[in-house]
Scaffold this motif. Sequence first.
Motif, PDB file in Angstrom:
ATOM      1  N   PHE A 188       0.827  -1.209   0.000  1.00  0.00           N
ATOM      2  CA  PHE A 188       0.000   0.000   0.000  1.00  0.00           C
ATOM      3  C   PHE A 188       0.862   1.259   0.000  1.00  0.00           C
ATOM      4  O   PHE A 188       0.590   2.200  -0.758  1.00  0.00           O
ATOM      5  CB  PHE A 188      -0.928  -0.005   1.219  1.00  0.00           C
ATOM      6  CG  PHE A 188      -1.804   1.204   1.300  1.00  0.00           C
ATOM      7  CD1 PHE A 188      -2.871   1.359   0.444  1.00  0.00           C
ATOM      8  CD2 PHE A 188      -1.545   2.197   2.231  1.00  0.00           C
ATOM      9  CE1 PHE A 188      -3.679   2.488   0.506  1.00  0.00           C
ATOM     10  CE2 PHE A 188      -2.342   3.326   2.303  1.00  0.00           C
ATOM     11  CZ  PHE A 188      -3.420   3.468   1.443  1.00  0.00           C
ATOM     12  N   ILE A 189       1.905   1.279   0.816  1.00  0.00           N
ATOM     13  CA  ILE A 189       2.790   2.455   0.857  1.00  0.00           C
ATOM     14  C   ILE A 189       3.525   2.613  -0.467  1.00  0.00           C
ATOM     15  O   ILE A 189       3.677   3.734  -0.976  1.00  0.00           O
ATOM     16  CB  ILE A 189       3.763   2.356   2.046  1.00  0.00           C
ATOM     17  CG1 ILE A 189       2.980   2.498   3.358  1.00  0.00           C
ATOM     18  CG2 ILE A 189       4.851   3.418   1.962  1.00  0.00           C
ATOM     19  CD1 ILE A 189       3.792   2.266   4.602  1.00  0.00           C
ATOM     20  N   ALA A 190       3.963   1.509  -1.062  1.00  0.00           N
ATOM     21  CA  ALA A 190       4.649   1.594  -2.364  1.00  0.00           C
ATOM     22  C   ALA A 190       3.716   2.145  -3.430  1.00  0.00           C
ATOM     23  O   ALA A 190       4.116   2.984  -4.238  1.00  0.00           O
ATOM     24  CB  ALA A 190       5.172   0.215  -2.777  1.00  0.00           C
ATOM     25  N   GLY A 213       8.257  -7.599  -2.377  1.00  0.00           N
ATOM     26  CA  GLY A 213       9.107  -6.488  -1.969  1.00  0.00           C
ATOM     27  C   GLY A 213       9.858  -6.777  -0.687  1.00  0.00           C
ATOM     28  O   GLY A 213      11.002  -6.347  -0.520  1.00  0.00           O
ATOM     29  N   SER A 214       9.246  -7.523   0.226  1.00  0.00           N
ATOM     30  CA  SER A 214       9.922  -7.904   1.453  1.00  0.00           C
ATOM     31  C   SER A 214      11.129  -8.795   1.166  1.00  0.00           C
ATOM     32  O   SER A 214      12.188  -8.635   1.762  1.00  0.00           O
ATOM     33  CB  SER A 214       8.957  -8.638   2.384  1.00  0.00           C
ATOM     34  OG  SER A 214       7.963  -7.791   2.834  1.00  0.00           O
ATOM     35  N   ILE A 218       9.331  -1.972   2.459  1.00  0.00           N
ATOM     36  CA  ILE A 218       8.745  -0.861   1.699  1.00  0.00           C
ATOM     37  C   ILE A 218       9.645  -0.485   0.535  1.00  0.00           C
ATOM     38  O   ILE A 218       9.171  -0.307  -0.600  1.00  0.00           O
ATOM     39  CB  ILE A 218       8.475   0.337   2.621  1.00  0.00           C
ATOM     40  CG1 ILE A 218       7.394  -0.024   3.644  1.00  0.00           C
ATOM     41  CG2 ILE A 218       8.080   1.569   1.824  1.00  0.00           C
ATOM     42  CD1 ILE A 218       7.235   0.981   4.763  1.00  0.00           C
ATOM     43  N   ILE A 219      10.944  -0.395   0.788  1.00  0.00           N
ATOM     44  CA  ILE A 219      11.882  -0.056  -0.288  1.00  0.00           C
ATOM     45  C   ILE A 219      11.872  -1.139  -1.365  1.00  0.00           C
ATOM     46  O   ILE A 219      11.858  -0.846  -2.567  1.00  0.00           O
ATOM     47  CB  ILE A 219      13.298   0.162   0.282  1.00  0.00           C
ATOM     48  CG1 ILE A 219      13.322   1.436   1.122  1.00  0.00           C
ATOM     49  CG2 ILE A 219      14.337   0.239  -0.837  1.00  0.00           C
ATOM     50  CD1 ILE A 219      14.596   1.635   1.909  1.00  0.00           C
ATOM     51  N   LEU A 245       7.527  -2.428  -7.696  1.00  0.00           N
ATOM     52  CA  LEU A 245       6.445  -1.693  -8.362  1.00  0.00           C
ATOM     53  C   LEU A 245       6.981  -0.838  -9.500  1.00  0.00           C
ATOM     54  O   LEU A 245       6.346  -0.740 -10.551  1.00  0.00           O
ATOM     55  CB  LEU A 245       5.679  -0.831  -7.356  1.00  0.00           C
ATOM     56  CG  LEU A 245       4.461  -0.103  -7.905  1.00  0.00           C
ATOM     57  CD1 LEU A 245       3.452  -1.090  -8.485  1.00  0.00           C
ATOM     58  CD2 LEU A 245       3.818   0.740  -6.826  1.00  0.00           C
ATOM     59  N   LEU A 246       8.139  -0.223  -9.328  1.00  0.00           N
ATOM     60  CA  LEU A 246       8.740   0.548 -10.425  1.00  0.00           C
ATOM     61  C   LEU A 246       9.019  -0.347 -11.627  1.00  0.00           C
ATOM     62  O   LEU A 246       8.742   0.031 -12.769  1.00  0.00           O
ATOM     63  CB  LEU A 246      10.028   1.229  -9.961  1.00  0.00           C
ATOM     64  CG  LEU A 246       9.876   2.497  -9.161  1.00  0.00           C
ATOM     65  CD1 LEU A 246      11.225   2.940  -8.606  1.00  0.00           C
ATOM     66  CD2 LEU A 246       9.261   3.592 -10.003  1.00  0.00           C
TER      67      LEU A 246
END
Length: 94
Positions: free
Chosen positions: A17-19, A41-42, A71-72, A78-79
């Motif tokens: 969600f944050i991403a 992502g984790s 998150i990073i 996502l990018l």
Amino acid sequence: MLGLIISIILIGLIAGFIARAVIPGKQSMSILMTILLGIVGSFVGGFLGYLLFQKDATDGFFQPAGIIGSIIGAIIVLLIYVLVTRRSTTRRRS
């Protein structure tokens, strides 16, 4: 074991969600895809953290550095997803 699965899903949801909030544009993803984005992502964030700092998750999963890494990692995934899907949709329209 059930607690671990639930915590992985919750951290995946938060990281995904944050991403999605950080990356501009519309990402047409369901809630399940957002959770999957956060989980992948984790793993990416954990791998990058291990490469940079040579430490792993032996101190536990709920660490601020682990959540930030998730998150990073989700932002990176996502990018890549946005770039791949944008490239494929522009090729179809040409």
